[in-house]
Scaffold this motif. Structure first.
Motif, mmCIF file in Angstrom:
data_model
loop_
_atom_site.group_PDB
_atom_site.id
_atom_site.type_symbol
_atom_site.label_atom_id
_atom_site.label_comp_id
_atom_site.label_asym_id
_atom_site.label_seq_id
_atom_site.Cartn_x
_atom_site.Cartn_y
_atom_site.Cartn_z
ATOM 1 N N LEU A 185 0.655 -1.479 -0.127
ATOM 2 C CA LEU A 185 -0.289 -0.021 0.119
ATOM 3 C C LEU A 185 0.888 1.367 -0.052
ATOM 4 C CD1 LEU A 185 -2.695 -1.172 2.457
ATOM 5 C CD2 LEU A 185 -3.288 -0.621 0.342
ATOM 6 N N ALA A 186 1.930 1.228 1.000
ATOM 7 C CA ALA A 186 2.908 2.375 0.903
ATOM 8 C C ALA A 186 3.373 2.438 -0.512
ATOM 9 C CB ALA A 186 3.980 2.115 1.687
ATOM 10 N N LEU A 187 3.756 1.687 -1.097
ATOM 11 C CA LEU A 187 4.467 1.586 -2.729
ATOM 12 C C LEU A 187 3.459 2.373 -3.446
ATOM 13 C CD1 LEU A 187 6.664 -1.793 -2.770
ATOM 14 C CD2 LEU A 187 7.525 0.734 -2.650
ATOM 15 N N ALA A 188 2.128 1.710 -3.448
ATOM 16 C CA ALA A 188 1.207 1.992 -4.308
ATOM 17 C C ALA A 188 1.069 3.590 -4.034
ATOM 18 C CB ALA A 188 -0.012 1.309 -4.094
ATOM 19 N N LEU A 189 0.802 3.986 -2.973
ATOM 20 C CA LEU A 189 0.611 5.446 -2.706
ATOM 21 C C LEU A 189 1.795 6.268 -3.198
ATOM 22 C CD1 LEU A 189 -1.307 7.687 -1.176
ATOM 23 C CD2 LEU A 189 0.098 7.275 0.732
ATOM 24 N N LEU A 190 2.978 5.953 -2.797
ATOM 25 C CA LEU A 190 4.034 6.564 -3.674
ATOM 26 C C LEU A 190 3.945 6.705 -5.263
ATOM 27 C CD1 LEU A 190 7.022 5.490 -1.198
ATOM 28 C CD2 LEU A 190 5.906 7.631 -1.379
ATOM 29 N N ALA A 191 3.486 5.503 -5.747
ATOM 30 C CA ALA A 191 3.632 5.656 -7.210
ATOM 31 C C ALA A 191 2.422 6.562 -7.624
ATOM 32 C CB ALA A 191 3.419 4.309 -7.715
ATOM 33 N N VAL A 192 1.243 6.452 -6.919
ATOM 34 C CA VAL A 192 0.210 7.406 -7.524
ATOM 35 C C VAL A 192 0.545 8.724 -7.212
ATOM 36 C CG1 VAL A 192 -2.131 7.816 -6.875
ATOM 37 C CG2 VAL A 192 -1.533 5.683 -7.118
ATOM 38 N N LEU A 193 1.425 9.152 -6.203
ATOM 39 C CA LEU A 193 1.676 10.506 -5.923
ATOM 40 C C LEU A 193 2.621 11.116 -6.882
ATOM 41 C CD1 LEU A 193 1.680 10.633 -2.022
ATOM 42 C CD2 LEU A 193 0.056 11.643 -3.466
ATOM 43 N N ALA A 194 3.587 10.137 -7.222
ATOM 44 C CA ALA A 194 4.857 10.279 -8.107
ATOM 45 C C ALA A 194 4.215 10.736 -9.575
ATOM 46 C CB ALA A 194 5.682 9.377 -8.384
ATOM 47 N N THR A 195 3.148 9.803 -9.867
ATOM 48 C CA THR A 195 2.462 9.929 -11.185
ATOM 49 C C THR A 195 1.655 11.228 -11.347
ATOM 50 O OG1 THR A 195 2.219 7.676 -11.391
ATOM 51 C CG2 THR A 195 0.799 9.106 -12.734
ATOM 52 N N ILE A 196 1.003 11.614 -10.144
ATOM 53 C CA ILE A 196 0.292 12.884 -9.918
ATOM 54 C C ILE A 196 1.268 14.099 -10.199
ATOM 55 C CG2 ILE A 196 -1.010 14.440 -8.611
ATOM 56 C CD1 ILE A 196 -2.233 12.085 -7.382
ATOM 57 N N ALA A 197 2.584 14.229 -9.483
ATOM 58 C CA ALA A 197 3.399 14.999 -9.640
ATOM 59 C C ALA A 197 4.184 15.359 -10.819
ATOM 60 C CB ALA A 197 4.764 14.966 -8.267
ATOM 61 N N THR A 198 4.648 14.205 -11.368
ATOM 62 C CA THR A 198 5.215 14.219 -12.713
ATOM 63 C C THR A 198 4.256 14.182 -14.132
ATOM 64 O OG1 THR A 198 5.530 11.926 -12.822
ATOM 65 C CG2 THR A 198 7.036 13.238 -11.598
ATOM 66 N N GLY A 199 2.984 13.585 -13.674
ATOM 67 C CA GLY A 199 2.242 13.562 -14.943
ATOM 68 C C GLY A 199 2.566 12.410 -15.874
ATOM 69 N N ASN A 200 3.667 11.576 -15.378
ATOM 70 C CA ASN A 200 4.082 10.412 -15.978
ATOM 71 C C ASN A 200 3.721 9.242 -15.539
ATOM 72 O OD1 ASN A 200 5.592 8.520 -17.783
ATOM 73 N ND2 ASN A 200 7.699 9.504 -17.026
ATOM 74 N N PRO A 201 2.703 8.549 -16.222
ATOM 75 C CA PRO A 201 2.118 7.186 -15.802
ATOM 76 C C PRO A 201 3.270 6.152 -15.475
ATOM 77 C CG PRO A 201 1.739 7.650 -17.824
ATOM 78 C CD PRO A 201 2.247 8.796 -17.622
ATOM 79 N N VAL A 202 4.382 6.230 -16.120
ATOM 80 C CA VAL A 202 5.414 4.992 -15.741
ATOM 81 C C VAL A 202 5.673 4.819 -14.416
ATOM 82 C CG1 VAL A 202 7.381 6.415 -16.036
ATOM 83 C CG2 VAL A 202 7.484 4.346 -16.860
ATOM 84 N N TRP A 203 5.451 5.873 -13.590
ATOM 85 C CA TRP A 203 5.531 5.787 -12.031
ATOM 86 C C TRP A 203 4.570 4.783 -11.569
ATOM 87 C CZ3 TRP A 203 10.231 6.898 -10.126
ATOM 88 C CH2 TRP A 203 10.637 7.801 -10.550
ATOM 89 N N ASP A 204 3.129 4.597 -12.187
ATOM 90 C CA ASP A 204 2.280 3.987 -11.728
ATOM 91 C C ASP A 204 2.648 2.460 -11.994
ATOM 92 O OD1 ASP A 204 -0.334 3.445 -10.897
ATOM 93 O OD2 ASP A 204 -1.041 2.912 -12.729
ATOM 94 N N ALA A 205 3.354 2.174 -13.156
ATOM 95 C CA ALA A 205 3.741 1.055 -13.752
ATOM 96 C C ALA A 205 4.892 0.464 -12.900
ATOM 97 C CB ALA A 205 4.353 0.925 -15.199
ATOM 98 N N PHE A 206 5.869 1.231 -12.475
ATOM 99 C CA PHE A 206 6.780 0.700 -11.599
ATOM 100 C C PHE A 206 6.038 0.329 -10.127
ATOM 101 C CE2 PHE A 206 10.103 3.644 -13.970
ATOM 102 C CZ PHE A 206 10.334 2.701 -14.835
ATOM 103 N N GLY A 207 5.320 0.998 -9.752
ATOM 104 C CA GLY A 207 4.623 0.876 -8.415
ATOM 105 C C GLY A 207 4.057 -0.585 -8.505
ATOM 106 N N SER A 208 3.538 -0.970 -9.676
ATOM 107 C CA SER A 208 2.566 -2.465 -9.747
ATOM 108 C C SER A 208 4.066 -3.292 -9.587
ATOM 109 C CB SER A 208 1.937 -2.547 -10.916
ATOM 110 O OG SER A 208 0.815 -1.457 -10.931
ATOM 111 N N ILE A 209 4.912 -3.059 -10.412
ATOM 112 C CA ILE A 209 6.038 -3.980 -10.275
ATOM 113 C C ILE A 209 6.858 -4.050 -9.002
ATOM 114 C CG2 ILE A 209 8.456 -4.281 -11.263
ATOM 115 C CD1 ILE A 209 7.449 -3.067 -14.093
ATOM 116 N N ALA A 210 6.805 -3.148 -8.211
ATOM 117 C CA ALA A 210 7.406 -3.241 -7.058
ATOM 118 C C ALA A 210 6.562 -3.907 -6.023
ATOM 119 C CB ALA A 210 7.671 -1.779 -6.526
#
Length: 265
Positions: free
Chosen positions: A137-162
């Motif tokens: 859950l912590a990784l998912a939250l960080l990935a979503v926040l990183a995606t919101i901050a950067t506008g780059n959805p690749v962070w969402d993908a990295f979150g799922s892999i992590a």
């Protein structure tokens, strides 16, 4: 979010499998299963590890790789943030309840030390799942926040892999520990040391030659070989009976107890 949804779904099913295993483990001995069904909980705990590895870990890695190759913008990201924050709070409460039970059983040992030596497979599984869920859950939250901050959805993908990698590591660790119980491990080392010390304190025991234990779910099978004090067969039988009764009273988890005496010279 999809990875965490699948993980939560798998966790719910896993709790059902553990409950089923605990129910099966209480079945009485039978001619086909003379030592009872206690080890059924070990089998179902191992199945939980397999589910966590496949449905949780491998699917999350696959979903992350798919998103990395076909990135898509997030929809309703702040709703996702709210759900993940609520999930973190709920899992923290669940982990705290699990740690209360673990602290009762670990006897002053460190958490990792207890995890490696514990014979309570259901607690091992629940602790592993709760830790994996909280970290996921912590990784998912960080990935979503990183995606919101950067506008780059690749962070969402990295979150799922992590998340998937975390679940795979936890599942392999749980499976490795349960494997020993399935093969046939002795009782908890603290329990074995306590039994040895208890027997050596008995007046009728001159010397303890051997102590074998086998963990069968929540119950134990114990075999004792000891040099006994006794001038006659009647005294020897009485001494053995006293030792057996005292040992069962001190360690009520003993279900099968075999005592092989050797008469003192």
């Amino acid at each position: 979010m999809l990875a965490e949804a699948i993980h939560s779904f798998a966790d719910s099913g896993n709790q059902g499998l553990l409950l089923w295993g605990m129910k099966q483990a209480k079945r009485p001995p039978s001619p086909d299963y003379p030592l009872g069904w206690g080890k059924a909980i070990f089998f179902w705990s191992f199945i939980v590890a397999l589910v966590l590895f496949s449905l949780g870990g491998l699917f999350s890695v696959y979903e992350g790789m798919h998103k990395a190759m076909h990135p898509q913008a997030l929809t309703y990201p702040w709703v996702a943030v709210g759900i993940l924050v609520f999930g973190l709070i709920a899992e923290s409460i669940s982990l705290r309840a699990c740690l209360v039970e673990v602290n009762k059983a670990r006897g002053g040992r460190g958490l990792w030390h207890w995890f490696r030596e514990s014979r309570q497979s259901e607690l091992v599984v629940i602790l592993g799942e709760d830790l994996a869920a909280l970290l996921g859950l912590a990784l998912a939250l960080l990935a979503v926040l990183a995606t919101i901050a950067t506008g780059n959805p690749v962070w969402d993908a990295f979150g799922s892999i992590a998340i998937g990698l975390v679940l795979i590591v936890v599942a392999v660790g749980i499976g490795y520990e349960i494997k020993g119980l399935l093969i046939g491990q002795s009782a908890d080392p603290l329990v074995v040391a306590g039994m040895r010390e208890f027997l050596e304190r008995q007046e009728s025991v001159e010397k303890l030659f051997g102590l074998l234990t086998l963990q069968l779910g929540t119950s134990l099978m114990v075999a004792v070989k000891a040099k006994m004090r006794g001038a006659s067969a009647e005294e020897l039988v009485a001494a053995i009976n006293r030792c057996e009764a005292a040992l069962r009273g001190e360690f009520p988890e003993i279900q099968w107890l075999f005592f092989e005496p050797d008469v003192a010279d």
